[in-house]
Scaffold this active site. Structure first.
Site, PDB file in Angstrom:
ATOM      1  CB  SER A  20      45.327  40.823  10.184  1.00 55.59           C
ATOM      2  OG  SER A  20      44.639  42.000   9.808  1.00 55.59           O
ATOM      3  CG  ASP A  21      50.376  42.601   6.053  1.00 51.46           C
ATOM      4  OD1 ASP A  21      49.992  43.783   5.925  1.00 51.46           O
ATOM      5  OD2 ASP A  21      51.385  42.162   5.483  1.00 51.46           O
ATOM      6  CD1 TRP A  22      45.430  48.036   5.884  1.00 50.83           C
ATOM      7  CD2 TRP A  22      46.687  47.099   7.466  1.00 50.83           C
ATOM      8  NE1 TRP A  22      45.453  48.889   6.972  1.00 50.83           N
ATOM      9  CE2 TRP A  22      46.217  48.343   7.948  1.00 50.83           C
ATOM     10  CE3 TRP A  22      47.490  46.319   8.303  1.00 50.83           C
ATOM     11  CZ2 TRP A  22      46.518  48.826   9.215  1.00 50.83           C
ATOM     12  CZ3 TRP A  22      47.793  46.802   9.567  1.00 50.83           C
ATOM     13  CH2 TRP A  22      47.313  48.029  10.011  1.00 50.83           C
ATOM     14  N   GLY A  23      44.375  42.807   5.258  1.00 53.03           N
ATOM     15  CA  GLY A  23      43.704  41.825   4.423  1.00 53.03           C
ATOM     16  C   GLY A  23      44.160  40.397   4.650  1.00 53.03           C
ATOM     17  CB  ALA A  24      46.789  38.917   6.713  1.00 49.96           C
TER      18      ALA A  24
END
Length: 785
Positions: free
Chosen positions: A260-264
């Site tokens: 994931s993108d960070w926090g996605a």
């Protein structure tokens, strides 16, 4: 010669060993971990935990089984390794590292070899710092000049973006370090990026936004893929089974893990089912517990979890088994490489009267705060804590140069005293060089630009300096196109983009002819923002952004509209001149399953050595589908000595001529004539030829009562079936031809061609019934099988 990128040697296959294998995972060259058996020994809780980070930058270790943690780090144009408190916005300090040119610059090099070299350097730095995966490259399409993160992205063209990315990946992974191609996919704005839905049809997705990833994934096999924050047609990228599994894995053959993108992460269990293996950063164990509970209650099959853990561990051990304990991060040496790279990326946009290169002895003034403190990188997750920076002013100390500040970097207020000082200095020298560009407050990750202008104070400064000295040169530091209301007042413009920490020295080298500029634009510079095809719909309404321009992004739109632009895609000047000649095709007719070999001669007709970017475009000259006039399908960068001629050869296959047919859900090449153009930009294509292509794949039409007669007749073999039936149909009565006048036959033909089959009932005087037409529909569908 068009280069073929082979499978990356860093991608290692796991072989299977006995139960007695050393699961402590000690690094032993040539011994590969049996991941399946290792996963079988893990508890449910350990497996669930493996699917999220231990902290901001590390995967989890399992000490009981000797499974090591691996560190990932932001990139892609430098190593942003954070030793202490982590963040993904470039706020906290990271180690001292070397900042290479950003993606906006490196794409403009059109140089695959350069990207491989940069990648190799970054890979070596990662080995020296024990970083297993560097997060990049970023290949999102530049849909609009306003995107705040365009400086990190490569191009408006998916072919160029994928080729540049593939070379970067190849370089990094050749050092036994993984990459994470991002942000997958349709993440083309910062506005509401964590909730907005990118709305587009399948053809637009396939031809533009997925294509940038596809070529790089198929060629260079990135170890990981990073999913984006946004939704795609209402479904979050993290939860999108179609993109993460059906397309990425099943079609393209991706065999790494999706992070994931960070926090996605949207909803952890559905995300895992869709194909998102690793959540970053850590969720404090909350999502791990949700995975455990989902397995226990039957919501999630444990085999899905096992597969996800296998994919993560494959990469963990791939890095561990390719560790290079002898790697050294030589920052000084890499700084020199960054300067050489920056010079290769710069684009000479204008050079009236050959004002450049400057003579070493001539009197020059460098005007503008960027001459002393250049903007060389963007803000956000890619922000590098640079080991060393250099300015054009300090690197020109041996030249006959004076300095005037011109403007202040903070704010956008004209300082009259600085302006007057700059004008006086400009009048006192032969040539005035104004250093202008976009400050950090104008473009950054996290927000989009609201306009395409330079700061007002800078535009005013350029106008004033150009009026004071007709020999005015503008050097630009920016991550995306800008409007240039002063373009007719200055003699030269050098686009440096965000050229990395050594941009100052590289700029001086190019200005004074020590390096001959060879960059070409990887994006179109429109005259004004309103000309951009996404202008009316960019940012969208609420959490929905409609990509109504479809496939007509960048030059595809401007060329189709025959619209005047400031500088076209592919444009770039040199201190020498080049001529194209002798375009040859190895055949004039071919089937779509054949390959076409194209060759062209390129000659350096000037007096100094130089590099030219040879660009090849393909376009259908007819057909039933709305398509761009032409599209980039090949490029090569070559070095030529004065008077030297080289022959450049390209090989074009099926996809070079195909469009994505949504009815067939596949790529399709229509029969017909295709143009082949070769030259130095999308609008400078002196060499042209054509080839006739015959489609071997039959395009099936699902026939119904609403199918038009013309579409029915396009099906091979239908004429003989329909002819007896049509003898009973008349669109006119006896004397209508005379009453309707000249052109009646053409009118009747058009009416018949576009009439749905059900309409024939009205003109058959009772001779045709629905039963007969239903039989015709059935026959038409059968004849295509």
């Amino acid at each position: 010669m068009l280069k073929t990128v082979n499978n990356d040697p860093g991608v290692l296959k796991m072989d299977h060993r006995s139960e007695e294998n050393d699961f402590a995972g000690k690094k032993r060259k040539g011994i590969f971990m049996d991941v399946k058996k290792l996963v079988a020994r893990m508890t449910l809780e350990e497996k669930a935990g493996m699917c999220s980070g231990a902290d901001f930058w590390h995967t989890k270790a399992v000490e009981r089984l000797g499974i090591p943690a691996v560190m990932v780090s932001d990139g892609p144009h430098g190593l942003r390794k954070q030793a202490e408190e982590g963040d993904h916005l470039g706020i906290n300090d990271s180690i001292k590292a070397v900042c290479f040119p950003a993606g906006c610059a490196t794409a403009s090099s059109f140089d695959r070899d350069l990207l491989v070299q940069i990648g190799e350097t970054l890979g070596n730095e990662c080995q020296a710092e024990n970083v297993g995966v560097i997060l990049g490259p970023a290949v999102n399409i530049k849909r609009s000049p306003l995107c705040g993160r365009n400086f990190e992205y490569y191009s408006e063209d998916p072919y160029l973006a994928s080729e540049i990315a593939a070379s970067h990946i190849k370089g990094v992974q050749s050092k036994g370090v993984g990459t994470s191609i991002k942000h997958f996919f349709a993440n083309n704005q910062e506005h509401r990026r964590m909730s907005s839905s990118s709305e587009m049809d399948e053809r637009t997705a396939r031809e533009i936004y997925l294509a940038a990833f596809e070529g790089a994934v198929r060629q260079s096999h990135p170890w990981t893929v990073m999913c984006s924050y946004n939704r795609i047609n209402g479904v979050y990228a993290a939860e999108n089974h179609k993109s993460e599994t059906e397309i990425l894995r099943d079609e393209w053959g991706f065999d790494g893990f999706v992070v994931s993108d960070w926090g996605a992460v949207n909803d952890r269990v559905p995300d895992l089912k869709a194909g998102l293996e690793l959540e970053m950063p850590s969720s404090g164990g909350m999502n791990d517990r949700r995975i455990v509970e989902a397995v226990k209650n039957g919501e999630l099959e444990e085999s899905v979890l096992d597969q996800a853990v296998e994919r993560i561990l494959n990469i963990v051990y791939r890095f561990q088994e390719n560790r290079d304990p002898d790697a050294v991060f030589d920052r000084g040496k890499d700084h020199e490489k960054a300067r050489a790279a920056a010079a290769e990326c710069m684009v000479l946009l204008k050079n009236e009267d050959g004002i450049l290169p400057l003579e070493k002895e001539e009197s020059v003034v460098f005007i503008g705060a960027f001459a002393k403190k250049p903007r060389y990188q963007g803000g956000g997750s890619s922000h590098i804590n640079s080991f060393c920076t250099e300015s054009a002013w300090e690197m020109a100390e041996e030249k006959n140069v004076i300095y005037a500040e011109g403007y202040q970097l903070k704010g956008d207020q004209m300082d009259q005293e600085l302006l007057e000082e700059a004008v006086r200095a400009a009048k006192a020298v032969k040539t005035a060089v104004v250093f202008a560009g976009l400050p950090d407050s104008f473009e950054s990750e996290g927000f989009d630009r609201s306009h395409m202008k330079l700061p007002t104070c800078q535009d005013a400064l350029i106008h004033a300096v150009a009026q004071a000295n007709p020999n005015t040169v503008v050097v630009l530091h920016n991550g995306s196109p800008v409007e240039m209301p002063w373009i007719d007042e200055v003699k030269a413009v050098l686009e440096t983009y965000l050229g990395g920490e050594a941009v100052g020295g590289a700029t001086v080298q190019v200005l004074y002819g020590e390096v001959n500029p060879s960059g070409h634009l990887a994006e179109t510079f429109p005259k004004k923002l309103e000309d951009n095809p996404s202008y009316l719909y960019y940012l969208g309404e609420g959490d929905k952004t409609e990509y109504r321009e479809g496939i007509f992004v960048g030059y595809r739109y401007y060329d189709k509209k025959k619209m005047e632009v400031l500088f076209p895609f592919g444009h770039g000047l040199s201190y020498t001149t080049f001529a194209f000649s002798n375009l040859q095709l190895d055949r004039s007719e071919m089937n779509d399953t054949d390959t076409l070999t194209v060759s062209v001669d390129v000659t350096n007709t000037g007096s100094v050595p130089g590099k030219e970017v040879v660009q090849l475009y393909v376009g259908a000259k007819g057909g039933s589908v709305i398509r761009p006039v032409r599209e980039l399908k090949g490029f090569e960068k070559i070095l030529l000595q004065p008077g030297e001629t080289k022959t450049v050869t390209f090989t074009l296959g099926y996809r070079a001529f195909a469009y994505y047919d949504m009815d067939m859900d596949d790529w399709y090449v229509e029969s017909g004539a295709y143009g082949i153009w070769v030259g130095a930009s999308s609008r400078n294509l002196p060499e042209e030829a054509s080839v006739q292509i015959e489609a071997t794949k039959r395009r099936k039409i699902h026939v119904t009562m609403d199918t038009t007669f013309g579409d029915l007749m396009a099906i091979p073999g239908m004429m003989e079936v329909v002819a007896p039936m049509m003898a009973q149909v008349s669109l006119t009565s006896g004397d209508d031809d005379e009453v309707l006048g000249e052109g009646t036959a053409d009118m009747m033909e058009a009416m018949m061609k576009y009439m749905p089959l059900r309409g024939l009932i009205s003109f058959a005087n009772g001779a045709l019934g629905f039963e007969a037409l239903e039989g015709l529909v059935q026959k038409a569908n059968e004849i295509q099988n």
